[in-house]
Motif scaffolding. Structure first.
Motif, PDB file in Angstrom:
ATOM      1  N   ASN A  18       0.853  -1.172   0.000  1.00  0.00           N
ATOM      2  CA  ASN A  18       0.000   0.000   0.000  1.00  0.00           C
ATOM      3  C   ASN A  18       0.895   1.229   0.000  1.00  0.00           C
ATOM      4  OD1 ASN A  18      -2.312   1.476   0.006  1.00  0.00           O
ATOM      5  ND2 ASN A  18      -2.954   0.944   2.078  1.00  0.00           N
ATOM      6  N   TRP A  19       0.560   2.190  -0.860  1.00  0.00           N
ATOM      7  CA  TRP A  19       1.378   3.404  -0.978  1.00  0.00           C
ATOM      8  C   TRP A  19       0.472   4.588  -1.245  1.00  0.00           C
ATOM      9  CZ3 TRP A  19       2.779   6.211  -5.684  1.00  0.00           C
ATOM     10  CH2 TRP A  19       3.754   7.205  -5.467  1.00  0.00           C
ATOM     11  N   ASP A  20       0.674   5.653  -0.485  1.00  0.00           N
ATOM     12  CA  ASP A  20      -0.096   6.875  -0.632  1.00  0.00           C
ATOM     13  C   ASP A  20       0.693   7.838  -1.512  1.00  0.00           C
ATOM     14  OD1 ASP A  20      -1.356   9.376  -0.324  1.00  0.00           O
ATOM     15  OD2 ASP A  20      -2.121   8.797   1.650  1.00  0.00           O
ATOM     16  N   ALA A  21       0.202   8.069  -2.743  1.00  0.00           N
ATOM     17  CA  ALA A  21       0.932   8.908  -3.691  1.00  0.00           C
ATOM     18  C   ALA A  21       1.086  10.339  -3.196  1.00  0.00           C
ATOM     19  CB  ALA A  21       0.223   8.900  -5.041  1.00  0.00           C
ATOM     20  N   ALA A  22       0.132  10.819  -2.388  1.00  0.00           N
ATOM     21  CA  ALA A  22       0.166  12.210  -1.939  1.00  0.00           C
ATOM     22  C   ALA A  22       1.199  12.440  -0.842  1.00  0.00           C
ATOM     23  CB  ALA A  22      -1.216  12.636  -1.455  1.00  0.00           C
ATOM     24  N   THR A  23       1.375  11.455   0.047  1.00  0.00           N
ATOM     25  CA  THR A  23       2.284  11.635   1.184  1.00  0.00           C
ATOM     26  C   THR A  23       3.560  10.820   1.072  1.00  0.00           C
ATOM     27  OG1 THR A  23       1.289   9.846   2.473  1.00  0.00           O
ATOM     28  CG2 THR A  23       0.279  12.024   2.656  1.00  0.00           C
ATOM     29  N   GLY A  24       3.545   9.768   0.264  1.00  0.00           N
ATOM     30  CA  GLY A  24       4.699   8.883   0.161  1.00  0.00           C
ATOM     31  C   GLY A  24       4.710   7.784   1.198  1.00  0.00           C
ATOM     32  N   ALA A  25       3.719   7.746   2.078  1.00  0.00           N
ATOM     33  CA  ALA A  25       3.667   6.695   3.101  1.00  0.00           C
ATOM     34  C   ALA A  25       3.423   5.348   2.433  1.00  0.00           C
ATOM     35  CB  ALA A  25       2.564   6.989   4.097  1.00  0.00           C
ATOM     36  N   GLY A  26       4.191   4.345   2.818  1.00  0.00           N
ATOM     37  CA  GLY A  26       4.077   3.024   2.214  1.00  0.00           C
ATOM     38  C   GLY A  26       4.207   1.921   3.237  1.00  0.00           C
ATOM     39  N   ALA A  27       3.661   0.775   2.910  1.00  0.00           N
ATOM     40  CA  ALA A  27       3.726  -0.361   3.820  1.00  0.00           C
ATOM     41  C   ALA A  27       3.728  -1.661   3.051  1.00  0.00           C
ATOM     42  CB  ALA A  27       2.557  -0.341   4.800  1.00  0.00           C
ATOM     43  N   ILE A  28       4.397  -2.646   3.612  1.00  0.00           N
ATOM     44  CA  ILE A  28       4.410  -4.014   3.090  1.00  0.00           C
ATOM     45  C   ILE A  28       3.932  -4.925   4.207  1.00  0.00           C
ATOM     46  CG2 ILE A  28       5.850  -5.894   2.227  1.00  0.00           C
ATOM     47  CD1 ILE A  28       7.738  -3.784   1.085  1.00  0.00           C
ATOM     48  N   ASP A  29       3.045  -5.837   3.867  1.00  0.00           N
ATOM     49  CA  ASP A  29       2.516  -6.777   4.853  1.00  0.00           C
ATOM     50  C   ASP A  29       2.660  -8.187   4.301  1.00  0.00           C
ATOM     51  OD1 ASP A  29       1.274  -7.990   6.944  1.00  0.00           O
ATOM     52  OD2 ASP A  29      -0.739  -7.292   6.475  1.00  0.00           O
ATOM     53  N   VAL A  30       3.266  -9.051   5.071  1.00  0.00           N
ATOM     54  CA  VAL A  30       3.441 -10.445   4.665  1.00  0.00           C
ATOM     55  C   VAL A  30       2.868 -11.338   5.755  1.00  0.00           C
ATOM     56  CG1 VAL A  30       5.065 -12.263   4.024  1.00  0.00           C
ATOM     57  CG2 VAL A  30       5.550  -9.886   3.400  1.00  0.00           C
TER      58      VAL A  30
END
Length: 608
Positions: free
Chosen positions: A429-441
């Protein structure tokens, strides 16, 4: 206008490759045509619609201007079309029997449709389009189209010519093309519509390296965008071939019971489904070249894709312009679901998958902002795979190695690890406006152990990166771009869970059993042979604490992390770096996505 004529001619050929229809008497609503606007539907609803269409007896008043011969005469020179008989039946359909469609440069190979039936065909509109007229209109082309008993013919001539060329090479084996078959029982279209045809033959500056083949891509996009229909279905597709190589028959078989979609408007498709896919190859001649004989069987019970959105991309392709970078919702590859996958090698079932889901439905420009892949009830037969390797590669293991492998697999079977079953989730998941991103496994082996790894952080936002990348990519300020990533990439949060469901005890016990199988003089396993599962578990715990202490010296935040084993419990309090609530990655979108996928994963776990 030859490209346009060839493209519109593809409408006829589409009937050979796909196929569906509607009738209120069959319980199929015709109030809303998905050829003009999106409709809300799902895979079970579409399958029921396709089942009704297969046996539906359609009728309507005969078209005033079917103009079959005029349409054939207007077809581009690259296509040759002929037929045996033409008439109008009691249902109002224009009927063409023995219809053959072939390329003019090779008229001996093509497709034959035993009987083509078309209701409500607007022949004048078809001829106008083929002649490059009425390009701006959106109008019905045919109310319903059915093609029965479609087959491929003439393939033996092409293959024979290729084999004749190969025979001149002394290193090639002796080959004969024995037989082939490609048939489709029935194809049906419902509400076939032509939309405006738009194409501007030019290549965007960013894609100049592809200038040689880009016009071909544009033509394909332009033709695809002009075609729309409410429903299409293909029933009973079958393909088979046999080639004898050095006296050994090699066979190929493929079949699909049903495939169809609803709501195709150019590159957009609301829903598609397929059922009963089977594929099998048997190539004993592979052993003659030093390889193993190959026999593979693949089957898939069903698949579906919802929410495919590519029409805007195709529109830009056809016009030769790049989409604006501030283009949220530019495209979607939809959500694809698979069920009942099976793969067998040399009659040995290697793995099965109960279900899988790929979600590529959210993009910003061409960059995915949300993506996930999940699988459930997957089973790998490790013993079967090793048996296949041993069977096909006789020298893969010597007698001693083969005996050792069998002994180890017997030990693994005692703990249920010869055929492990698992499920898993990989999410982005990545927020194009803020750059916040996450990976979940998330990954879990049934009755063994479950793992979860979450990583969250900050990347540069889309606009900041875009500002440094001009349309001419070669003019990018790479130093500035590198500096942006170095200064704006930040770690926010990481968690790692191990939930024991009996796997630790099994792992330690299996390690000891395997150690006892090793030669007595093997010093590496001597220590394990004299251990107990409880002793190994205590040793592993001690090593984990030592690793945490070492990490604390390198990463101060690790001092707040206290490693601990948790046994067969749901996701309770975690060992983690600082809470997401205190990090820059505490966005509502991320929380919602995590909640949705956690629920899904928990449902998989409970369902078994």
């Amino acid at each position: 206008m030859e490209p346009l004529k060839a493209g519109v001619a593809a409408i006829a050929l589409i009937a050979v490759a796909t196929g569906c229809a509607t009738n209120d008497a069959a319980g199929i609503s015709s109030d809303i045509s998905a050829a003009y606007q999106p409709v809300q539907t799902d895979a079970p609803t579409l399958e029921a619609r396709l089942a009704a269409l297969q046996t539906d007896a359609f009728d309507m008043a005969p078209a005033a201007n079917p103009n079959i011969d005029a349409i054939i005469a207007a077809m581009p020179a690259v296509v040759t079309i002929s037929y045996d008989e033409q008439l109008t039946d009691r249902s109002g359909a224009a009927v063409v029997r023995g219809l053959k469609i072939a390329p003019s440069m090779m008229p001996t190979i093509g497709f034959e449709i035993g009987e083509l039936r078309v209701w409500g065909l607007d022949g004048d509109f078809a001829v106008a389009r083929l002649n490059g007229e009425r390009l701006d209109e959106t109008a019905p082309l045919a109310r319903r189209l059915e093609a029965a008993n479609t087959r491929l013919y003439g393939l033996e001539g092409v293959v024979g010519m290729l084999m004749g060329l190969a025979a001149s090479d002394p290193d090639m084996p002796d080959m004969t093309f024995d037989s082939y078959n490609f048939t489709i029982g029935k194809i049906v279209y419902d509400d076939l519509v032509l939309r405006p045809y738009v194409m501007d033959a030019k290549t965007p500056e960013m894609l100049e390296d592809a200038a040689q083949f880009f016009p071909i891509v544009q033509q394909i996009a332009a033709v695809n965008r002009t075609i729309a229909f409410d429903t299409v279905a293909t029933y009973d597709l079958s393909a088979a071939a046999q080639v004898t190589i050095d006296g050994m028959p090699n066979t190929f078989n493929m079949a699909m019971d049903l495939a169809g979609s609803r709501g195709q408007r150019g590159g957009d498709v609301d829903q598609s489904v397929g059922r009963g896919f089977r594929y099998a190859i048997d190539i004993p001649s592979a052993a003659a070249s030093g390889g193993p004989p190959m026999k593979m069987d693949v089957s898939l019970d069903s698949f579906s894709t919802s929410g495919m959105r590519l029409d805007r991309v195709m529109d830009h392709l056809a016009r030769g312009v790049m989409p604006e970078r501030d283009s949220p919702g530019l495209l979607s590859l939809g959500v694809t679901q698979l069920a009942g996958e099976r793969v067998a090698l040399n009659d040995k079932e290697i793995y099965t998958v109960g279900g899988a889901t790929v979600d590529l439905s959210e993009f910003h420009w061409f960059i995915p902002t949300k993506a996930s892949f999940s699988t459930s009830n997957a089973v790998y037969d490790i013993k079967g795979l090793l048996d296949w390797v041993q069977e096909t590669e006789g020298d893969a293991f010597g007698p001693e190695e083969a005996e050792m492998v069998n002994s180890i697999m017997a030990a693994a079977a005692n703990y249920g690890l010869d055929k492990p079953s698992f499920d898993g989730l990989l999410g982005w998941n990545w927020d194009a406006a803020t750059g916040a991103g996450a990976i979940d496994v998330d990954f879990g082996i049934d009755d063994y152990m479950r793992f979860n790894f979450d990583f969250a952080g900050l990347l540069p936002d889309f606009n900041s990166v875009s500002a440094l990348v001009p349309d001419d990519i070669e003019q990018t300020d790479e130093d500035a771009l590198e500096n942006l990533f170095q200064t704006n990439t930040k770690f926010a949060n990481m968690t790692f869970d191990i939930v024991d469901e009996g796997g630790l005890q099994k792992s330690f016990a299996l390690a000891i059993d395997v150690a006892k199988l090793m030669p007595e003089d093997n010093a590496e396993f001597a220590m394990l042979r004299n251990q107990t599962p409880e002793g190994l578990r205590q040793m592993a715990s001690s090593l984990l604490y030592l690793a945490a202490a070492g990490a604390a010296q390198e990463i101060p935040a690790a001092q707040d992390t206290s490693p601990r084993w948790r046994t067969s419990s749901p996701r309770a309090a975690r060992s983690a770096c600082p809470s997401p609530r205190t990090s820059p990655w505490a966005s509502p979108n991320w929380k919602r996505w995590k909640t949705q996928n956690r629920t899904r994963f928990s449902r998989w776990s409970a369902s078994r």
